[in-house]
Design a protein around this motif. Structure first.
Motif, PDB file in Angstrom:
ATOM      1  N   THR A   1      65.884  16.024  27.174  1.00  0.00           N
ATOM      2  CA  THR A   1      66.192  15.373  28.447  1.00  0.00           C
ATOM      3  C   THR A   1      64.969  14.848  29.189  1.00  0.00           C
ATOM      4  OG1 THR A   1      66.315  17.614  29.322  1.00  0.00           O
ATOM      5  CG2 THR A   1      68.403  16.518  28.878  1.00  0.00           C
ATOM      6  N   GLY A   2      63.772  14.984  28.580  1.00  0.00           N
ATOM      7  CA  GLY A   2      62.589  14.339  29.159  1.00  0.00           C
ATOM      8  C   GLY A   2      62.211  14.886  30.520  1.00  0.00           C
ATOM      9  N   THR A   3      61.781  13.968  31.390  1.00  0.00           N
ATOM     10  CA  THR A   3      61.265  14.378  32.689  1.00  0.00           C
ATOM     11  C   THR A   3      62.015  13.691  33.821  1.00  0.00           C
ATOM     12  OG1 THR A   3      59.655  12.604  32.508  1.00  0.00           O
ATOM     13  CG2 THR A   3      58.897  14.814  31.923  1.00  0.00           C
ATOM     14  N   LYS A   4      61.739  14.185  35.010  1.00  0.00           N
ATOM     15  CA  LYS A   4      62.229  13.571  36.242  1.00  0.00           C
ATOM     16  C   LYS A   4      61.005  13.153  37.036  1.00  0.00           C
ATOM     17  CE  LYS A   4      64.409  16.545  38.535  1.00  0.00           C
ATOM     18  NZ  LYS A   4      65.190  17.728  38.725  1.00  0.00           N
ATOM     19  N   VAL A   5      61.001  11.927  37.501  1.00  0.00           N
ATOM     20  CA  VAL A   5      59.868  11.426  38.274  1.00  0.00           C
ATOM     21  C   VAL A   5      59.751  12.208  39.579  1.00  0.00           C
ATOM     22  CG1 VAL A   5      59.125   9.429  39.620  1.00  0.00           C
ATOM     23  CG2 VAL A   5      59.948   9.127  37.281  1.00  0.00           C
ATOM     24  N   ARG A   6      58.529  12.591  39.924  1.00  0.00           N
ATOM     25  CA  ARG A   6      58.299  13.298  41.181  1.00  0.00           C
ATOM     26  C   ARG A   6      58.352  12.287  42.334  1.00  0.00           C
ATOM     27  NH1 ARG A   6      53.609  16.398  39.726  1.00  0.00           N
ATOM     28  NH2 ARG A   6      54.839  18.152  39.012  1.00  0.00           N
ATOM     29  N   ARG A   7      59.060  12.635  43.382  1.00  0.00           N
ATOM     30  CA  ARG A   7      59.170  11.749  44.554  1.00  0.00           C
ATOM     31  C   ARG A   7      58.096  12.119  45.562  1.00  0.00           C
ATOM     32  NH1 ARG A   7      61.979   7.370  43.262  1.00  0.00           N
ATOM     33  NH2 ARG A   7      63.303   8.031  41.552  1.00  0.00           N
ATOM     34  N   LEU A   8      57.638  11.129  46.333  1.00  0.00           N
ATOM     35  CA  LEU A   8      56.623  11.381  47.354  1.00  0.00           C
ATOM     36  C   LEU A   8      57.230  12.198  48.487  1.00  0.00           C
ATOM     37  CD1 LEU A   8      54.767   8.024  47.974  1.00  0.00           C
ATOM     38  CD2 LEU A   8      53.709  10.223  47.477  1.00  0.00           C
TER      39      LEU A   8
ATOM     40  N   ILE B   1      55.494  -1.056  47.444  1.00  0.00           N
ATOM     41  CA  ILE B   1      54.816   0.224  47.240  1.00  0.00           C
ATOM     42  C   ILE B   1      55.399   0.898  46.000  1.00  0.00           C
ATOM     43  CG2 ILE B   1      54.352   2.497  48.258  1.00  0.00           C
ATOM     44  CD1 ILE B   1      54.965   0.668  50.967  1.00  0.00           C
ATOM     45  N   ILE B   2      54.494   1.268  45.102  1.00  0.00           N
ATOM     46  CA  ILE B   2      54.921   1.874  43.839  1.00  0.00           C
ATOM     47  C   ILE B   2      54.247   3.230  43.727  1.00  0.00           C
ATOM     48  CG2 ILE B   2      54.947   1.607  41.317  1.00  0.00           C
ATOM     49  CD1 ILE B   2      54.631  -1.426  41.799  1.00  0.00           C
ATOM     50  N   SER B   3      55.001   4.247  43.327  1.00  0.00           N
ATOM     51  CA  SER B   3      54.340   5.537  43.184  1.00  0.00           C
ATOM     52  C   SER B   3      54.372   5.988  41.733  1.00  0.00           C
ATOM     53  CB  SER B   3      54.949   6.574  44.129  1.00  0.00           C
ATOM     54  OG  SER B   3      55.924   7.316  43.478  1.00  0.00           O
ATOM     55  N   GLY B   4      53.291   6.629  41.341  1.00  0.00           N
ATOM     56  CA  GLY B   4      53.175   7.188  39.998  1.00  0.00           C
ATOM     57  C   GLY B   4      52.463   8.513  40.145  1.00  0.00           C
TER      58      GLY B   4
ATOM     59  N   VAL C   1      49.672   0.981  45.131  1.00  0.00           N
ATOM     60  CA  VAL C   1      50.092   1.909  44.091  1.00  0.00           C
ATOM     61  C   VAL C   1      49.562   3.287  44.476  1.00  0.00           C
ATOM     62  CG1 VAL C   1      50.005   2.478  41.634  1.00  0.00           C
ATOM     63  CG2 VAL C   1      50.016   0.078  42.347  1.00  0.00           C
ATOM     64  N   ILE C   2      50.435   4.270  44.473  1.00  0.00           N
ATOM     65  CA  ILE C   2      50.051   5.628  44.861  1.00  0.00           C
ATOM     66  C   ILE C   2      49.977   6.497  43.614  1.00  0.00           C
ATOM     67  CG2 ILE C   2      50.710   7.637  46.245  1.00  0.00           C
ATOM     68  CD1 ILE C   2      52.312   5.585  48.013  1.00  0.00           C
ATOM     69  N   GLY C   3      48.804   7.050  43.345  1.00  0.00           N
ATOM     70  CA  GLY C   3      48.640   7.926  42.184  1.00  0.00           C
ATOM     71  C   GLY C   3      47.697   7.315  41.160  1.00  0.00           C
ATOM     72  N   GLY C   4      46.654   8.065  40.813  1.00  0.00           N
ATOM     73  CA  GLY C   4      45.615   7.547  39.920  1.00  0.00           C
ATOM     74  C   GLY C   4      45.728   8.081  38.508  1.00  0.00           C
ATOM     75  N   GLY C   5      46.943   8.427  38.085  1.00  0.00           N
ATOM     76  CA  GLY C   5      47.141   8.828  36.689  1.00  0.00           C
ATOM     77  C   GLY C   5      47.311   7.593  35.813  1.00  0.00           C
TER      78      GLY C   5
ATOM     79  N   ARG D   1      60.981   4.854  49.946  1.00  0.00           N
ATOM     80  CA  ARG D   1      60.687   3.418  49.836  1.00  0.00           C
ATOM     81  C   ARG D   1      59.812   3.094  48.635  1.00  0.00           C
ATOM     82  NH1 ARG D   1      61.758   1.097  55.062  1.00  0.00           N
ATOM     83  NH2 ARG D   1      61.579   2.736  56.607  1.00  0.00           N
ATOM     84  N   ALA D   2      59.071   4.098  48.145  1.00  0.00           N
ATOM     85  CA  ALA D   2      58.182   3.858  47.009  1.00  0.00           C
ATOM     86  C   ALA D   2      59.006   3.788  45.735  1.00  0.00           C
ATOM     87  CB  ALA D   2      57.148   4.972  46.913  1.00  0.00           C
ATOM     88  N   MET D   3      58.747   2.761  44.920  1.00  0.00           N
ATOM     89  CA  MET D   3      59.497   2.615  43.674  1.00  0.00           C
ATOM     90  C   MET D   3      58.721   3.272  42.547  1.00  0.00           C
ATOM     91  SD  MET D   3      60.789  -1.269  44.180  1.00  0.00           S
ATOM     92  CE  MET D   3      62.181  -1.057  43.097  1.00  0.00           C
ATOM     93  N   SER D   4      59.434   3.656  41.493  1.00  0.00           N
ATOM     94  CA  SER D   4      58.721   4.254  40.372  1.00  0.00           C
ATOM     95  C   SER D   4      59.163   3.600  39.068  1.00  0.00           C
ATOM     96  CB  SER D   4      58.937   5.760  40.339  1.00  0.00           C
ATOM     97  OG  SER D   4      60.310   6.036  40.445  1.00  0.00           O
ATOM     98  N   VAL D   5      58.410   3.876  38.018  1.00  0.00           N
ATOM     99  CA  VAL D   5      58.703   3.259  36.721  1.00  0.00           C
ATOM    100  C   VAL D   5      58.936   4.356  35.695  1.00  0.00           C
ATOM    101  CG1 VAL D   5      57.836   1.780  34.878  1.00  0.00           C
ATOM    102  CG2 VAL D   5      57.281   1.268  37.249  1.00  0.00           C
ATOM    103  N   TYR D   6      60.182   4.525  35.308  1.00  0.00           N
ATOM    104  CA  TYR D   6      60.501   5.491  34.264  1.00  0.00           C
ATOM    105  C   TYR D   6      61.486   4.865  33.269  1.00  0.00           C
ATOM    106  CZ  TYR D   6      62.635   9.668  32.127  1.00  0.00           C
ATOM    107  OH  TYR D   6      63.151  10.577  31.245  1.00  0.00           O
TER     108      TYR D   6
END
Ligand SMILES: Cc1cc2nc3c(=O)[nH]c(=O)nc-3n(C[C@H](O)[C@H](O)[C@H](O)COP(=O)(O)OP(=O)(O)OC[C@H]3O[C@@H](n4cnc5c(N)ncnc54)[C@H](O)[C@@H]3O)c2cc1C
Ligand code: FES
Lengths: 104, 402
Positions: free
Chosen positions: B106-113, B225-228, B145-149, B120-125
């Protein structure tokens, strides 16, 4: 439009018309070509999209550094015409290309 | 007749199904996916698909494969519970499916801010995510973009490359702090800045509004705004069924969970590795562990001994024109030595622990990456002295030891 022909391991051929910027691994999967897995999704990191190039009409750019390394290190007996087909892109000046699926 | 049921058709679930079919032409295989797309590759989503108006998708298996291979792939099908007592799963429509062996993928769930306005921040999964995000990205001017991974850096670099103004907000002192050798993280940060990326380090996000991002360093204007900021194992199903979990679903070296006939693979599984427990989020792991679990299921069905999963991890990340490749499991506490021959855009860093090569990070040096991967896969001790004796040529060393 570029005409791309895949010869599968059993000798049967699949020919498709392709648009610019598409790579041959994507075309192979979309058209159900047997023997092309594309395990890394075209990131030039595996070798499961190995083909030999039999015929080119028009221009085909040569392999990049990573592709040459993968061919050298991951494939037991690369042919002079061996390529990773995720790195072969359809372009305006490529009229037609024929490839044969090889062992990954 | 009950057969093998796989929950999740990402990289791991699909690999299990395809490997099972190669080994056993007849076993009934059901592959359940909550998504509506035929299974596809995730890495290109943040590297190229989202920046291309055509939103290209790379398939995991060829069109027509599942029918031909007689794999019962069911899209838009969410499993709502696992019922180990009666060896079945329940689907969202109430239907029950029996299994002989169950695979949780079942993989992962994206962490929300966790800040006001964080939604409001969108994510890419998923591909569905980029169908929403892609058009908004094309029309945006300034992107935060939020997150430096890896995923944050990939999206920021790709957006910059198609001409957007980009701010990358990072809590740590440099990009990729947790994932690569410090010198590589610093180099990547510097190179992105040289391309014009506005990278803010030590930056805490406080709130997100319609105009942009409120941070401890002031307001950053942005129209998209995109979060990762990472992901967590998607394991509620397993927890509700009382399987043992930690940061992931705990499995043994054969991929078996704490309950018999139930396996877990890919991002959701936490497995024993070198005396420790490890959960990896990578294609290498999803694919290799998937193949291993498939073999062990076949072994179980034929009352044979299972084989242990002993991976050599590797990973890659394309960020604009930068190609990062990691072989082995890097460690921030390791000794980091740079191979001679680096230039401002090329770098190879060797992680040494107790004098032994544990991992190699490369930037734009694919030949070194591949040689390092091959060397690590041999599972022989490699020391710096051996590398030095080969004139720092990893490929030469590999050919010598092979
Ligand atoms: C944008 C992005 C870029 C990446 N880039 C790289 C990269 O460059 N290199 C690399 O090595 N890795 C990369 N990764 C990580 C890699 O994609 C994952 O490690 C891999 O997808 C894990 O495979 P998986 O099958 O375990 O999980 P997933 O691929 O996440 O698949 C899990 C599937 O299970 C489904 N599911 C969940 N719960 C249920 C349920 N109850 N019922 C039915 N279905 C369910 C989900 O909908 C999902 O489709 C990237 C990930 C992302 C998101
Ligand atoms: S698909 Fe992996 S190298 Fe071509």
């Amino acid at each position: 439009m570029t005409q791309v022909t895949f010869t599968q391991t059993d000798g049967t051929q699949i020919t498709v018309e392709a648009n610019n910027n598409e790579h041959l691994m994507k075309l192979a999967l979309e058209n159900g070509v047997e023997g092309i897995t594309g395990a890394c999704g075209g990131s030039c990191m595996c070798a499961t999209c190995h083909v030999s190039v039999d015929h080119v009409s028009g221009n085909l750019a040569g392999p990049g550094e990573m592709e040459e390394e993968i061919l050298d290190m991951e494939i037991d007996n690369p042919l002079a015409t061996s390529r990773l087909c995720c790195q072969i892109f359809v372009a305006n000046d490529l009229n037609a290309i024929k490839v044969t699926v090889q062992e990954g | 007749m009950a057969g093998i049921v796989i929950v999740g058709a990402g990289h791991a679930g699909v690999k299990v199904a395809a490997s099972l079919r190669t080994m056993d032409p007849d076993a009934p295989i059901t592959l359940l996916s909550a998504e509506s797309q035929i299974p596809y590759h995730r890495p290109p989503l943040s590297k190229k698909s989202v920046f291309d108006a055509a939103l290209p998708m790379e398939l995991l298996q060829a069109n027509g494969y599942y029918e031909k291979a007689n794999i019962d792939l069911r899209l838009n099908t969410t499993v709502t519970s696992i019922n180990p007592d009666v060896s079945s799963v329940t689907l969202a429509d109430g239907q029950q499916l029996n299994y002989q062996q169950l695979v949780i993928a079942t993989g992962t769930k994206v962490r929300r801010l966790p800040v006001p306005g964080g939604e409001r921040a969108m994510s890419v999964y998923t591909y569905a995510d980029i169908q929403t995000l892609g058009p908004r990205l094309q029309s945006a001017n300034h992107i935060a973009v939020i997150g430096g991974g890896f995923i944050g850096c990939e999206i920021a670099a790709g957006a910059l490359k198609i001409g957007k103004q980009v701010s990358l907000l990072i809590t740590g002192p440099r990009a990729l702090r947790k994932s690569v050798a410090p010198i590589l993280g610093e180099t990547v940060t510097k190179l992105h800045r040289q391309q014009g990326m506005d990278i803010r380090t030590g930056c805490q996000v406080l709130a997100i509004t319609e105009q942009g991002v409120q941070t401890n360093q002031g307001f950053v204007q942005a129209d998209l705004i995109i979060s990762g900021i990472g992901a967590q194992a998607n394991m509620q199903l397993a927890q509700a069924a009382d399987l043992t979990t930690d940061h992931g679903i705990l499995v043994d070296e054969f991929g078996r969970t704490s309950l018999s006939h139930i396996y877990a693979v890919g991002d959701v599984a936490e497995f024993p590795y070198g005396g420790d427990l490890l959960r990896l989020e990578s294609i290498q792991n999803a694919t290799d562990q998937g193949a291993n679990v498939a073999a062990n299921i076949i072994a179980e069905r034929h009352h044979q001994a299972p084989k242990a999963y002993t991976p050599t991890p590797w990973f890659w990340s394309d960020q604009g024109d930068l190609k990062l490749q990691m072989a082995g499991l890097g460690n921030l506490d390791a000794e980091h030595k740079v191979l001679p021959g680096n230039t401002p855009n090329n770098l190879t860093v060797v992680h040494l622990s107790k004098g032994r090569m544990m991992a190699v990070d490369t930037l734009n040096m694919p030949a070194n990456h591949l040689a390092a991967r091959k060397l690590l896969e041999m599972k022989k001790p490699i020391t710096w002295a051996m590398i030095e004796a080969c004139d720092f040529d990893l490929k030469k060393l590999f050919k010598q030891l092979r």
